[in-house]
Design an enzyme around this catalytic site. Structure first.
Site, PDB file in Angstrom:
ATOM      1  N   ILE A 183      -7.150  -5.230   7.899  1.00  0.00           N
ATOM      2  CA  ILE A 183      -8.332  -4.388   7.715  1.00  0.00           C
ATOM      3  C   ILE A 183      -9.234  -4.887   6.587  1.00  0.00           C
ATOM      4  O   ILE A 183     -10.381  -4.437   6.476  1.00  0.00           O
ATOM      5  CB  ILE A 183      -7.950  -2.915   7.487  1.00  0.00           C
ATOM      6  CG1 ILE A 183      -7.243  -2.717   6.145  1.00  0.00           C
ATOM      7  CG2 ILE A 183      -7.099  -2.396   8.632  1.00  0.00           C
ATOM      8  CD1 ILE A 183      -7.044  -1.255   5.784  1.00  0.00           C
ATOM      9  N   LYS A 191     -13.080  -0.839   5.699  1.00  0.00           N
ATOM     10  CA  LYS A 191     -13.228  -1.663   4.502  1.00  0.00           C
ATOM     11  C   LYS A 191     -14.353  -2.681   4.659  1.00  0.00           C
ATOM     12  O   LYS A 191     -15.186  -2.841   3.758  1.00  0.00           O
ATOM     13  CB  LYS A 191     -11.908  -2.378   4.189  1.00  0.00           C
ATOM     14  CG  LYS A 191     -10.685  -1.485   4.195  1.00  0.00           C
ATOM     15  CD  LYS A 191     -10.780  -0.336   3.216  1.00  0.00           C
ATOM     16  CE  LYS A 191      -9.521   0.521   3.245  1.00  0.00           C
ATOM     17  NZ  LYS A 191      -9.579   1.669   2.322  1.00  0.00           N
ATOM     18  N   ASP A 195      -1.637  -6.260   9.378  1.00  0.00           N
ATOM     19  CA  ASP A 195      -2.710  -5.325   9.062  1.00  0.00           C
ATOM     20  C   ASP A 195      -3.830  -6.134   8.400  1.00  0.00           C
ATOM     21  O   ASP A 195      -3.719  -6.540   7.243  1.00  0.00           O
ATOM     22  CB  ASP A 195      -2.188  -4.247   8.118  1.00  0.00           C
ATOM     23  CG  ASP A 195      -3.208  -3.149   7.851  1.00  0.00           C
ATOM     24  OD1 ASP A 195      -4.416  -3.454   7.876  1.00  0.00           O
ATOM     25  OD2 ASP A 195      -2.802  -2.002   7.600  1.00  0.00           O
ATOM     26  N   TYR A 248       0.836  -1.198   0.000  1.00  0.00           N
ATOM     27  CA  TYR A 248       0.000   0.000   0.000  1.00  0.00           C
ATOM     28  C   TYR A 248       0.877   1.256   0.000  1.00  0.00           C
ATOM     29  O   TYR A 248       1.700   1.440   0.903  1.00  0.00           O
ATOM     30  CB  TYR A 248      -0.914  -0.037   1.221  1.00  0.00           C
ATOM     31  CG  TYR A 248      -1.598   1.251   1.594  1.00  0.00           C
ATOM     32  CD1 TYR A 248      -2.389   1.946   0.682  1.00  0.00           C
ATOM     33  CD2 TYR A 248      -1.475   1.773   2.889  1.00  0.00           C
ATOM     34  CE1 TYR A 248      -3.025   3.127   1.040  1.00  0.00           C
ATOM     35  CE2 TYR A 248      -2.115   2.945   3.256  1.00  0.00           C
ATOM     36  CZ  TYR A 248      -2.885   3.622   2.328  1.00  0.00           C
ATOM     37  OH  TYR A 248      -3.506   4.788   2.683  1.00  0.00           O
TER      38      TYR A 248
END
Length: 442
Positions: free
Chosen positions: A230, A271, A228, A143
């Site tokens: 998410i 998300k 992470d 990202y």
């Protein structure tokens, strides 16, 4: 003269990832008022099931919205702002984390730290784990915002773990070792690995083999893992999602094992529930010292009590959450299929994916040369000539030119059709030019 942080260029804002957003904002697509504008395919936002949440609010918002036994809760919400967060919300969030992971692992609300989104959660974790000038290992592609989130204020160095299309961008032992050795050569002390699972931008979830590889590497090297997660609620196809906590529990069922204090999870509702504007993120860890420090740091980025109150009510409605999750995953599966099949008709392939709000698209055959300069030429053409803001692989630190992240869940079905048609038009023009060049060379 302003501070050094203001003047430094490590905020990542000069990336093509952010440049594309700026161009879109100057000329946004609208099917009626601006049909020739730029379509935003660089934003990983989930709008496919938003009306389900709107309907829930309409059904449940009544005159007794703030009532509770013994009086009204409005005053308490308006005045109360403890950085530990509302206990009821933390309880419901911990339960939701378990539900999304099919109850294969349980989460203790006392081990949660609430943060204003996952951006704040990741930055807070890095502040807790590393000193200025120390290193974090991250698999590529990753990202683009991590360059801002991890490097700008914490001032750590990001060392890439290179992954390639030859094995569908899987993390390998050799890739981990090479990244660690590279950091050592640069005299950087490695403090942690950060992975996104499911991956942004790949749209794939990590295999149990990869998770075990990360755990073994962390044990051997004495470093931390930040997972992470998410996108954990966006896994719409097989293989099923495996959390780092599940893999860890399978190998180390005794939570007193030291490795449990080296693994930390980031979660969010941005998300899974499509609520980025509510800024609801969290850190989960078995490391009590880290939890204590992160809780104090969270006072610099709190979630409003009103947001916590509303979301605690939504998450507590188990029947609604079950329906929303099932319906949202089906909509993601269908929408991803629309993009993949539309691109396939133009001879464009995507990495096979099972999660996320985007596809990792292979545009290598359209490059004038196998270089990142040629990738940027193609990106500029897509943005300014065909009105499509996508994220070039170089902005995600891909080691192979020609890959692009293309988002599909932040727009209507009709807008996606327009976007796919624009890509087809681009391919048609490219093929015509290629044929002319072949004829001229004959």
């Amino acid at each position: 003269m302003l501070s050094r942080k203001v003047r430094c260029n490590s905020d990542g804002q000069d990336s093509s990832y952010f440049t594309g957003w700026q161009e879109y904002e100057k000329n946004p697509f609208d099917p009626v008022h601006n049909p020739s504008g730029i379509i935003q395919m660089g934003l990983a936002e989930n709008q496919l099931s938003f009306e389900l949440l709107e309907s829930w609010v309409k059904r449940n918002q009544g005159t007794d919205w703030f009532n509770k036994q013994g009086g009204c809760i409005f005053r308490e919400l308006a005045l109360f702002q403890d950085y530990h967060g509302l206990p009821e919300f933390k309880k419901e969030l911990a339960n939701y984390m378990s539900v999304i992971r099919e109850n294969k692992v349980e989460f203790d609300s006392k081990k949660l730290v609430l943060t204003a989104g996952s951006t704040s959660a990741n930055e807070t974790l890095i502040f807790c784990l590393a000193e200025r000038g120390e290193a974090i290992l991250i698999p590529t592609p990753y990202y683009p915002g991590f360059d801002r989130d991890l490097k700008w204020r914490p001032e750590v160095e990001v060392v890439p773990i290179h992954c390639s299309s030859s094995n569908k961008f899987a993390i390998t032992k050799s890739g981990l070792e090479e990244a660690f050795k590279k950091a050592e050569k640069q005299e950087l002390r490695v403090k942690a690995m950060l992975v996104t699972n499911p991956s942004n931008p790949l749209g794939t979830s990590l295999s149990l083999e990869e998770l075990n590889l990360l755990i073994t590497f962390a044990v051997d090297r004495g470093i931390h893992i930040v997972s992470d997660e998410i996108y954990s609620g966006t896994v719409f196809d097989s293989p099923p999602f495996i959390s780092i906590t599940e893999a860890l529990h399978n190998r180390f069922p005794d939570h007193n094992s030291p490795i449990w204090r080296q693994v930390h999870v980031v979660t969010s509702l941005s998300k899974d529930l499509g609520l980025p504007g509510f800024r609801i993120g969290a850190i989960y860890s078995d490391n009590q010292e880290l939890i204590d420090a992160a809780t104090k740091m969270s006072s610099f980025g709190l979630i409003s009590s009103q947001s916590q109150f509303l979301l605690s009510r939504i998450l507590a409605d188990k029947a609604f959450i079950q329906h929303y999750t099932k319906e949202n995953l089906e909509r993601l599966r269908i929408r991803q299929g629309m993009l993949v099949s539309g691109l396939k008709k133009s001879g464009i392939q995507c990495l096979e994916s099972n999660a996320g709000l985007f596809c990792w698209v292979d545009m290598r055959r359209f490059l004038a040369s196998d270089t990142f300069e040629a990738e940027m030429e193609l990106w500029n053409k897509m943005l300014f000539e065909f009105g499509l803001n996508v994220s070039p692989g170089s902005s995600c630190h891909s080691v192979e030119p020609g890959w692009f992240r293309v988002c599909f869940a932040n727009m209507s079905r009709e807008t996606l059709h327009v976007a796919v048609q624009r890509i087809r038009d681009m391919v048609r023009i490219w093929d015509i030019k290629a044929d002319i060049e072949i004829d001229n060379n004959c």
